[in-house]
Design a protein around this motif. Structure first.
Motif, short mmCIF file in Angstrom:
data_model
loop_
_atom_site.label_atom_id
_atom_site.label_comp_id
_atom_site.label_asym_id
_atom_site.label_seq_id
_atom_site.Cartn_x
_atom_site.Cartn_y
_atom_site.Cartn_z
N MET A 1 0.82 -1.20 0.00
CA MET A 1 0.00 0.00 0.00
C MET A 1 0.86 1.26 0.00
SD MET A 1 -3.01 0.94 2.70
CE MET A 1 -1.77 1.15 3.99
N VAL A 2 2.09 1.15 -0.40
CA VAL A 2 2.97 2.31 -0.45
C VAL A 2 2.46 3.27 -1.50
CG1 VAL A 2 5.30 3.11 -0.91
CG2 VAL A 2 4.94 0.99 0.34
N GLY A 3 2.52 4.57 -1.18
CA GLY A 3 1.95 5.59 -2.04
C GLY A 3 2.61 5.70 -3.39
N ASP A 4 2.06 6.58 -4.23
CA ASP A 4 2.55 6.77 -5.59
C ASP A 4 4.03 7.12 -5.59
OD1 ASP A 4 -0.02 6.33 -6.35
OD2 ASP A 4 -0.52 8.46 -6.57
N GLY A 5 4.75 6.52 -6.51
CA GLY A 5 6.16 6.82 -6.65
C GLY A 5 7.01 6.29 -5.51
N GLY A 6 6.43 5.38 -4.72
CA GLY A 6 7.19 4.80 -3.63
C GLY A 6 7.16 5.62 -2.35
N THR A 7 6.46 6.75 -2.34
CA THR A 7 6.36 7.58 -1.14
C THR A 7 5.50 6.88 -0.10
OG1 THR A 7 6.55 9.60 -2.43
CG2 THR A 7 5.65 9.81 -0.22
N ARG A 8 5.98 6.85 1.13
CA ARG A 8 5.22 6.27 2.22
C ARG A 8 4.54 7.39 3.00
NH1 ARG A 8 9.17 1.97 5.09
NH2 ARG A 8 10.36 3.88 5.48
N ARG A 9 3.25 7.23 3.25
CA ARG A 9 2.47 8.28 3.88
C ARG A 9 2.09 7.88 5.30
NH1 ARG A 9 0.24 8.28 -1.50
NH2 ARG A 9 -1.32 6.75 -0.84
N VAL A 10 2.17 8.84 6.21
CA VAL A 10 1.78 8.61 7.59
C VAL A 10 0.88 9.74 8.07
CG1 VAL A 10 3.90 9.74 8.44
CG2 VAL A 10 2.62 8.21 9.95
N VAL A 11 -0.13 9.39 8.83
CA VAL A 11 -0.96 10.38 9.52
C VAL A 11 -0.62 10.30 11.00
CG1 VAL A 11 -3.28 11.09 10.15
CG2 VAL A 11 -2.81 10.32 7.82
N VAL A 12 -0.21 11.41 11.57
CA VAL A 12 0.16 11.51 12.98
C VAL A 12 -1.01 12.15 13.72
CG1 VAL A 12 1.77 12.47 14.66
CG2 VAL A 12 2.61 11.68 12.43
N VAL A 13 -1.71 11.37 14.54
CA VAL A 13 -2.86 11.87 15.29
C VAL A 13 -2.42 12.04 16.74
CG1 VAL A 13 -5.30 11.55 15.84
CG2 VAL A 13 -4.34 10.52 13.75
N GLU A 14 -2.18 13.27 17.13
CA GLU A 14 -1.57 13.55 18.44
C GLU A 14 -1.92 14.97 18.86
OE1 GLU A 14 -0.02 13.55 21.78
OE2 GLU A 14 0.62 11.73 20.71
N ASP A 15 -2.46 15.13 20.11
CA ASP A 15 -2.84 16.47 20.55
C ASP A 15 -1.72 17.19 21.30
OD1 ASP A 15 -3.11 14.74 22.78
OD2 ASP A 15 -4.44 16.18 23.76
N ALA A 16 -0.70 16.46 21.76
CA ALA A 16 0.40 17.09 22.48
C ALA A 16 1.40 17.66 21.47
CB ALA A 16 1.10 16.09 23.39
N PRO A 17 1.60 18.99 21.45
CA PRO A 17 2.47 19.60 20.43
C PRO A 17 3.89 19.04 20.41
CG PRO A 17 1.20 21.28 21.58
CD PRO A 17 0.99 20.00 22.34
N ASP A 18 4.48 18.79 21.58
CA ASP A 18 5.85 18.31 21.61
C ASP A 18 5.97 16.92 21.01
OD1 ASP A 18 4.36 17.32 23.72
OD2 ASP A 18 6.08 17.16 25.07
N VAL A 19 5.03 16.04 21.33
CA VAL A 19 5.06 14.68 20.77
C VAL A 19 4.75 14.72 19.28
CG1 VAL A 19 4.07 12.36 20.89
CG2 VAL A 19 4.39 13.69 22.99
N ARG A 20 3.79 15.54 18.89
CA ARG A 20 3.43 15.66 17.48
C ARG A 20 4.63 16.13 16.65
NH1 ARG A 20 -0.77 18.55 18.27
NH2 ARG A 20 0.07 20.59 17.72
N THR A 21 5.35 17.12 17.18
CA THR A 21 6.53 17.63 16.48
C THR A 21 7.62 16.58 16.40
OG1 THR A 21 6.04 19.89 17.20
CG2 THR A 21 8.30 19.43 16.51
N LEU A 22 7.81 15.85 17.51
CA LEU A 22 8.83 14.80 17.53
C LEU A 22 8.55 13.73 16.49
CD1 LEU A 22 11.21 13.22 18.82
CD2 LEU A 22 9.56 12.26 20.44
N VAL A 23 7.32 13.19 16.52
CA VAL A 23 6.97 12.11 15.60
C VAL A 23 7.05 12.57 14.15
CG1 VAL A 23 5.14 10.52 14.88
CG2 VAL A 23 5.54 10.95 17.32
N ALA A 24 6.50 13.75 13.88
CA ALA A 24 6.53 14.28 12.51
C ALA A 24 7.95 14.50 12.04
CB ALA A 24 5.74 15.59 12.44
N GLY A 25 8.79 15.04 12.91
CA GLY A 25 10.18 15.29 12.52
C GLY A 25 10.96 14.02 12.26
N VAL A 26 10.81 13.06 13.15
CA VAL A 26 11.54 11.79 13.01
C VAL A 26 11.13 11.05 11.75
CG1 VAL A 26 11.83 9.49 14.01
CG2 VAL A 26 12.00 11.50 15.47
N LEU A 27 9.82 10.93 11.53
CA LEU A 27 9.36 10.19 10.34
C LEU A 27 9.59 10.99 9.06
CD1 LEU A 27 6.08 8.53 11.69
CD2 LEU A 27 8.39 7.57 11.50
#
Length: 234
Positions: A1-27
């Motif tokens: 189920m990898v996205g078009d052109g081999g891009t992998r897509r992730v949805v980060v569902v997180e209400d804590a800004p610090d955790v949301r920023t961490l996860v988004a940045g790392v991935l």
């Protein structure tokens, strides 16, 4: 189920800004295309709109909790789901797995641990390429398992399974009635580097039995052999 052109897509569902920023940045650094959501409702909308390969899902959200979000998303997507939570109880962990989560990380976690868990999930076999094999279709009474199409029916009615549930059922079907230990199933379905306990297999077997029901003679399609493991009834 990898996205078009081999891009992998992730949805980060997180209400804590610090955790949301961490996860988004790392991935994001790992090459993922990241979509962010701060609430459960917004997360479900983002998942429907982007058709992601992965969802990281906070258990404690301001509107509907992560378990309910996971329950709802499983009605329309087979994306991998990693639940993120500050709760450490076994009850929470097993409940998360029962409603379709693939893995579970307890806060706080390190960026390295997150990436490692994601890599394990993405390497997990999701149904082998069995096209051309003679045994693509396994029938057992009213149960039919099409391994190549990843289709399951009971009495001609389609049964909706999560990816993990189907992979587990497929391994049991390939076993041709042979008893397989929990460790064997863990390695085949979750991979040799999976760190979860063997009780995870029992949770998913329970889910399968609930969804598949019983054979006409009243026995479950997935049998337990005490002290050994599981097999598909023949």
């Amino acid at each position: 189920m990898v996205g078009d052109g081999g891009t992998r897509r992730v949805v980060v569902v997180e209400d804590a800004p610090d955790v949301r920023t961490l996860v988004a940045g790392v991935l994001g650094q790992a090459g993922w295309e990241v979509t962010l959501a701060e609430t459960g409702v917004a997360g479900l909308e983002a998942i429907r709109g982007t058709d992601p390969d992965l969802v990281t899902l906070d258990l404690s959200l301001p509107d509907i909790d992560g378990l309910e979000v996971c329950r709802r998303l499983r009605t329309f997507t087979n994306a991998y789901v990693i639940m993120l939570t500050g709760r450490t109880t076994e009850v929470d962990r097993l409940l998360g797995l029962q409603i379709g989560a693939d893995d579970y990380l307890t806060k706080p976690f390190s960026p390295r641990e997150l990436v490692a868990r994601v890599e394990v999930l993405m390497r997990r076999p999701r149904g082998r390429d069995v096209a051309g094999e003679a045994d693509d279709l396994v029938r057992l009474g009213e149960l039919s398992v099409d391994l190549s199409r990843r289709d399951v029916q009971v009495g001609g009615v389609a049964v909706t399974l999560t990816k993990t549930e189907f992979d587990l059922l497929a391994e049991l079907a390939r076993g041709d009635g042979r008893v397989q230990t929990r460790r064997e199933l863990m390695e085949k379905v979750w991979g040799t580097d999976w760190e979860g306990g063997e009780h995870t297999v029992d949770v998913h077997v329970t889910n399968l039995r609930h969804k598949l029901g019983h054979a006409p003679e009243g026995t479950p399609y997935v049998e337990t052999v005490r002290g050994v493991g599981f097999r598909l009834a023949r």
